[in-house]
Design a protein around this motif. Sequence first.
Motif, PDB file in Angstrom:
ATOM      1  N   HIS A 133     194.422 -31.274 -21.347  1.00  0.00           N
ATOM      2  CA  HIS A 133     194.725 -31.010 -20.151  1.00  0.00           C
ATOM      3  C   HIS A 133     195.864 -31.751 -19.515  1.00  0.00           C
ATOM      4  CE1 HIS A 133     190.891 -28.925 -18.522  1.00  0.00           C
ATOM      5  NE2 HIS A 133     190.711 -29.302 -19.738  1.00  0.00           N
ATOM      6  N   ASN A 265     191.579 -35.101 -31.265  1.00  0.00           N
ATOM      7  CA  ASN A 265     190.066 -34.738 -31.030  1.00  0.00           C
ATOM      8  C   ASN A 265     189.581 -36.078 -29.997  1.00  0.00           C
ATOM      9  OD1 ASN A 265     190.213 -33.208 -34.185  1.00  0.00           O
ATOM     10  ND2 ASN A 265     189.961 -32.102 -32.202  1.00  0.00           N
ATOM     11  N   ASN A 281     182.875 -32.811 -23.331  1.00  0.00           N
ATOM     12  CA  ASN A 281     182.887 -33.612 -24.504  1.00  0.00           C
ATOM     13  C   ASN A 281     184.297 -34.575 -24.262  1.00  0.00           C
ATOM     14  OD1 ASN A 281     181.067 -32.246 -27.179  1.00  0.00           O
ATOM     15  ND2 ASN A 281     181.170 -31.273 -25.052  1.00  0.00           N
ATOM     16  N   VAL A 282     184.290 -35.597 -23.531  1.00  0.00           N
ATOM     17  CA  VAL A 282     185.640 -36.080 -22.851  1.00  0.00           C
ATOM     18  C   VAL A 282     185.991 -36.911 -23.930  1.00  0.00           C
ATOM     19  CG1 VAL A 282     186.334 -37.896 -21.163  1.00  0.00           C
ATOM     20  CG2 VAL A 282     184.688 -36.146 -20.343  1.00  0.00           C
TER      21      VAL A 282
HETATM   22  N1  LIG Z   1     190.200 -36.763 -21.721  1.00  0.00           N
HETATM   23  C1  LIG Z   1     190.100 -35.373 -22.029  1.00  0.00           C
HETATM   24  N2  LIG Z   1     189.109 -34.757 -22.484  1.00  0.00           N
HETATM   25  C2  LIG Z   1     188.707 -33.468 -22.919  1.00  0.00           C
HETATM   26  C3  LIG Z   1     189.965 -32.590 -22.715  1.00  0.00           C
HETATM   27  C4  LIG Z   1     190.967 -33.224 -21.864  1.00  0.00           C
HETATM   28  O1  LIG Z   1     192.125 -32.552 -21.629  1.00  0.00           O
HETATM   29  N3  LIG Z   1     190.890 -34.622 -21.721  1.00  0.00           N
HETATM   30  N4  LIG Z   1     189.681 -31.430 -22.926  1.00  0.00           N
HETATM   31  C5  LIG Z   1     188.212 -30.964 -22.892  1.00  0.00           C
HETATM   32  C6  LIG Z   1     188.026 -29.509 -23.330  1.00  0.00           C
HETATM   33  S1  LIG Z   1     188.502 -28.428 -22.010  1.00  0.00           S
HETATM   34  C7  LIG Z   1     187.855 -29.185 -24.472  1.00  0.00           C
HETATM   35  S2  LIG Z   1     187.338 -27.416 -24.787  1.00  0.00           S
HETATM   36  C8  LIG Z   1     187.536 -30.277 -25.549  1.00  0.00           C
HETATM   37  C9  LIG Z   1     188.287 -29.933 -26.754  1.00  0.00           C
HETATM   38  O2  LIG Z   1     187.928 -30.595 -27.783  1.00  0.00           O
HETATM   39  P1  LIG Z   1     189.062 -30.692 -28.902  1.00  0.00           P
HETATM   40  O3  LIG Z   1     190.410 -30.895 -28.442  1.00  0.00           O
HETATM   41  O4  LIG Z   1     188.668 -31.969 -29.841  1.00  0.00           O
HETATM   42  O5  LIG Z   1     188.687 -29.431 -29.579  1.00  0.00           O
HETATM   43  O6  LIG Z   1     187.616 -31.605 -25.004  1.00  0.00           O
HETATM   44  C10 LIG Z   1     187.500 -31.690 -23.854  1.00  0.00           C
HETATM   45  N5  LIG Z   1     187.918 -33.258 -23.467  1.00  0.00           N
END
Ligand SMILES: Nc1nc2c(c(=O)[nH]1)N[C@H]1C(S)=C(S)[C@@H](COP(=O)(O)O)O[C@H]1N2
Length: 447
Positions: A133, A265, A281-282
């Motif tokens: 994000h 990740n 899944n932060v």
């Molecule tokens: N801190 C944080 N956690 C996050 C995100 C992020 O932008 N910042 N993106 C989220 C979203 S929308 C998804 S789909 C997953 C993706 O995990 P990945 O990048 O390991 O595939 O992480 C989540 N956790």
Amino acid sequence: MGNKTTVTPGRLIAAPENFITAEQVKAARPARRGFMRGALAAAGGLAAGGALAQSPQTAPFVESPPAIPPWTRRLGPGVATLGYGVPSKFESNVQRRISPGLTPTRETSVSFTPLQNLFGIITPSGLHFERHHSGMPEVDPEQHRLMIHGLVKRPLLLTMDDLMRFPSVSRIHFIECGANSGMEWGNVAVPTVQYTHGMLACSEFTGVLLSTLLEEVGYDKKNGRFILAEGADGSALTRTIPIEFALDDVMVVYGQNGEMLRPENGYPLRLVVPGVQGVSNVKWLRRLEVGDKPWNAREETLHYVDLMPDGIFRQYSGVQEVKSVITSPSGGQKLLDKGFYEITGLAWSGRGKIRRVDVSTDGGRSWRTARLQEPVLTKALTRFRIDWNWDGSPAFLQSRAVDETGHVQPTFAQLRAVRGRNSIYHNNAIFTWQVQPNGEVWNVQLG
Ligand SMILES: Nc1nc2c(c(=O)[nH]1)N[C@H]1C(S)=C(S)[C@@H](COP(=O)(O)O)O[C@H]1N2
Ligand SMILES: [Mo]
């Protein structure tokens, strides 16, 4: 499998892209193609056969030994890399990619897993899709801290070393972005399974159960009903996790497929909320707060809500419902001739284990039950396979998964009847690949 002995194996071009030209593919793999042609010629001048002229990939059996290639004649260069190993150069087409269906932004924020290239159920870490994000922060593990506070008796500020001293578990789970297959809501036919379903990955994760940490801080068992998880990236992404999930199987994770998490990740620490949409899944996890009500954070009010037909947004729709997709044959591939093909794909459910997968080759008129590859794990990808003899007529390939709670993957018509047409997230509909008489495989929607 009685027909297996009576039909010739079909061959397919495993082109992962149908918008990359044949010339580009050729340019990317000159050595292999050159060798195949050379080796066949050396094997006895057999290349005259019609089928061979079409595709140099399969040689008919001949009673002479195969040619001895140059690498069999000499000592190789010794250990290839003393550092970190990388895939063969002939596999350079196996890549995470940016979807042609998404509007480019200044910083690319999503890359997709090449599901068409993968075997089994584990996604190699270097091919795990990414969704950021606010871009990808570079977090120094020495400086990183995890704060656990709120409705707790003993708030804690943990270093990575502290965390890694807790009892640990390793578990295989999928992560699927809630927006996976989202284009299909708008009937945007992205060409390959990489783009239709590639915000999906499955890894062995290692870390500490969140329940272990909650016991350690003495969370308020009466009023502590929700957990806020916060990331250390620029977006400080925050999501509310209900306590039932937190106490069940949620993990505070540092390991992925046997090594530390990859930076993209969440290195060095992320939350894994098994079965729940990706955003929960932060990554780069820095704070967990125990509270008595949901936080209504930005990413759970402005985004990740589903606009229902009555004009009301559905909120906190976290669980990824039962879903499956055929990864081969799939969009962008081409079946070169009639004959035997193994249809294979992936099935998963955020509610538990996959119980059954049925496959149709006639657009859902008739179904056959596929073989499931063991182990079938809870909230993990499950590989399915079924034999198919393509007779050259147009076919519509579909898969339909059922999970252990009895949930059945819906048709698009069934899903739309409940959800309308304005969603972005949570599309788990049965998906169709059309095989055309010329063997080309296309993404189509059947009403
Ligand atoms: N801190 C944080 N956690 C996050 C995100 C992020 O932008 N910042 N993106 C989220 C979203 S929308 C998804 S789909 C997953 C993706 O995990 P990945 O990048 O390991 O595939 O992480 C989540 N956790
Ligand atoms: Mo996501």
